[in-house]
Design an enzyme around this catalytic site. Structure first.
Site, PDB file in Angstrom:
ATOM      1  N   ARG A  36       0.823  -1.208   0.000  1.00  0.00           N
ATOM      2  CA  ARG A  36       0.000   0.000   0.000  1.00  0.00           C
ATOM      3  C   ARG A  36       0.861   1.264   0.000  1.00  0.00           C
ATOM      4  O   ARG A  36       0.485   2.278  -0.597  1.00  0.00           O
ATOM      5  CB  ARG A  36      -0.945  -0.005   1.205  1.00  0.00           C
ATOM      6  N   LYS A 197     -20.599 -17.533   0.551  1.00  0.00           N
ATOM      7  CA  LYS A 197     -22.007 -17.303   0.823  1.00  0.00           C
ATOM      8  C   LYS A 197     -22.693 -16.370  -0.169  1.00  0.00           C
ATOM      9  O   LYS A 197     -22.179 -15.301  -0.474  1.00  0.00           O
ATOM     10  CB  LYS A 197     -22.169 -16.732   2.235  1.00  0.00           C
ATOM     11  N   GLY A 354      -9.970  -9.878  -1.295  1.00  0.00           N
ATOM     12  CA  GLY A 354      -8.832 -10.578  -0.698  1.00  0.00           C
ATOM     13  C   GLY A 354      -8.565 -11.952  -1.262  1.00  0.00           C
ATOM     14  O   GLY A 354      -7.437 -12.263  -1.676  1.00  0.00           O
ATOM     15  N   GLY A 377     -13.567  -3.541   0.688  1.00  0.00           N
ATOM     16  CA  GLY A 377     -14.961  -3.130   0.818  1.00  0.00           C
ATOM     17  C   GLY A 377     -15.397  -2.108  -0.203  1.00  0.00           C
ATOM     18  O   GLY A 377     -16.520  -2.170  -0.722  1.00  0.00           O
TER      19      GLY A 377
END
Length: 396
Positions: A36, A197, A354, A377
């Protein structure tokens, strides 16, 4: 493109407040992965080259408005200096006298890092007075932290309303890549969505079926869709309670003319372990005591054909349990084709998340996508079609 870039701003002699994401992993007082940090280098270097004075705003961990010594950004200063090859000074607060004094002492060619913005509870509450205190330190605001753009915080949204604002190079690259993938893509468009999921990706699936030509579903999510169609998935990970929702998504896709690609054959095993005894069977022949751990070769061949005919691809999730031999084969074979088509100039490929990035790196294709997002996110919310406050603020 409604937002401005560094090229649109007058930076000479200006103090540029630059929101970055340097929330990096640390162990024993040292940065263990500077990815990063390295990704903000072009923005900082370009500000310096244009005569601007970069002042870095960032968060580190989740101190929740308290001064937590272990979450001081001072720990990343050596890694910042090494990556930038520039002197980096540090202020013990991001507002008030310490910050003002450090900004006043900043010389051309130097960089200033301000202390963790989240030491102030007002940051995450996006309180106007806090944003104004940040804005008072500089002349121009540059947001280079797409990964924090889904948060309406003082340093991501509030300050952008108070100063001339632009996107940094990393933010610019991310927004351009995502616009190419979902905003105005070349068609046909393929989306690959995997993961455990369905329930965590309902908004994503609902948005994608209206925007893409083919939606490849892998991982545990695929098992849920198979079960919803009456297929016995044995002991596989599946959300049987989501059957109605899965059928609704299938119907929505049909109405939109989007092909949902599910496994045609499967690789099954009776234990969840590396190198477990396994077999490949037709999708409707899963033994009742087995679990599906990967897509089979017929499925992969079909997916490869879809990708070879596509012009744009967006990926968020693997096809199977790529972390374990030999259940990475389906994901890796798909990635081989994505990489080949991208390298040939036939495909614009964008990936994020990820597990997705881990799978791409494990396959050896970390340099072979058009763009790989590390934003987590924010990347997912963009794919879901949501407005990101940090981006909207740049658009004024």
């Amino acid at each position: 493109m409604a937002w401005k870039t560094l090229d649109d701003m007058e930076l000479d002699g200006k103090v540029v407040l630059c929101r970055v994401d340097i929330n990096v992993p640390v162990k024993d007082g040292a940065v263990t992965d500077d990815t990063r940090i390295r990704r903000i280098v072009p923005t900082v270097k370009d500000i310096v080259a244009a005569g601007g004075k970069p002042v870095l705003l960032a968060h580190f961990g989740r101190p929740k408005g308290e001064r937590v010594p272990d979450m001081s950004l001072a720990i990343v200063r050596p890694a910042l200096e090494a990556a930038l090859d520039l002197p980096v000074s540090f202020a013990e607060d991001c507002i008030g006298a310490p910050a003002k004094q450090a900004v006043a002492a900043l010389e051309p060619g130097q960089v200033l890092l301000l202390e963790n913005t989240r030491y102030h509870a007002e940051e995450t509450r996006n309180e106007p007075m806090f944003a104004a205190s940040l804005a008072a330190l500089g002349d121009v605001y540059c947001n280079d932290a797409f990964s924090a753009a889904h948060r309406a915080h003082g340093s991501t949204e509030g300050i952008a309303r108070l100063l001339p604002s632009c996107a940094g190079r990393l933010m610019q690259a991310e927004l351009s890549a995502l616009e190419a993938a979902l905003g105005a893509p070349e068609r046909p468009v393929v989306a690959v969505v995997g993961g455990a999921k369905v329930s965590t990706k309902l908004d994503l699936l609902g948005n994608l079926v209206a925007k893409v030509n083919h939606l490849v579903i892998g991982g545990g999510m695929a098992n849920t869709f198979l079960a919803a169609q009456g297929v016995d998935v044995g002991k596989s990970l599946a959300e049987h309670e989501m059957a109605d929702t899965a059928r609704e998504i299938l119907a929505k896709a049909e109405d939109a003319g989007c092909e949902i690609v599910l496994p045609r054959d499967i690789v099954v095993a009776r234990e969840f372990a590396a190198n477990a005894a396994n077999e490949t069977v037709e999708v409707n022949a899963c033994p009742s005591d087995a679990m599906i751990l990967d897509a089979g070769p017929e499925t992969v061949a079909y997916i490869q054909g879809v990708i070879e005919n596509a012009r744009t691809l967006i990926m968020n999730g693997p096809l199977g349990v790529f972390e374990m031999e030999p259940f990475q084969k389906g994901t890796f074979a798909m990635l081989d084709v994505i990489a080949g088509q991208t390298g040939a100039g036939s495909l614009t490929s964008v990936a994020g998340g990820g597990d997705t990035v881990a799978a791409i790196n494990a396959s050896g294709h970390g340099e072979d996508f058009t763009y790989i997002s590390t934003a987590g996110g924010a990347f997912l919310e963009w794919m879901e079609g949501k407005t990101l406050p940090g981006v909207a603020a740049l658009e004024g």
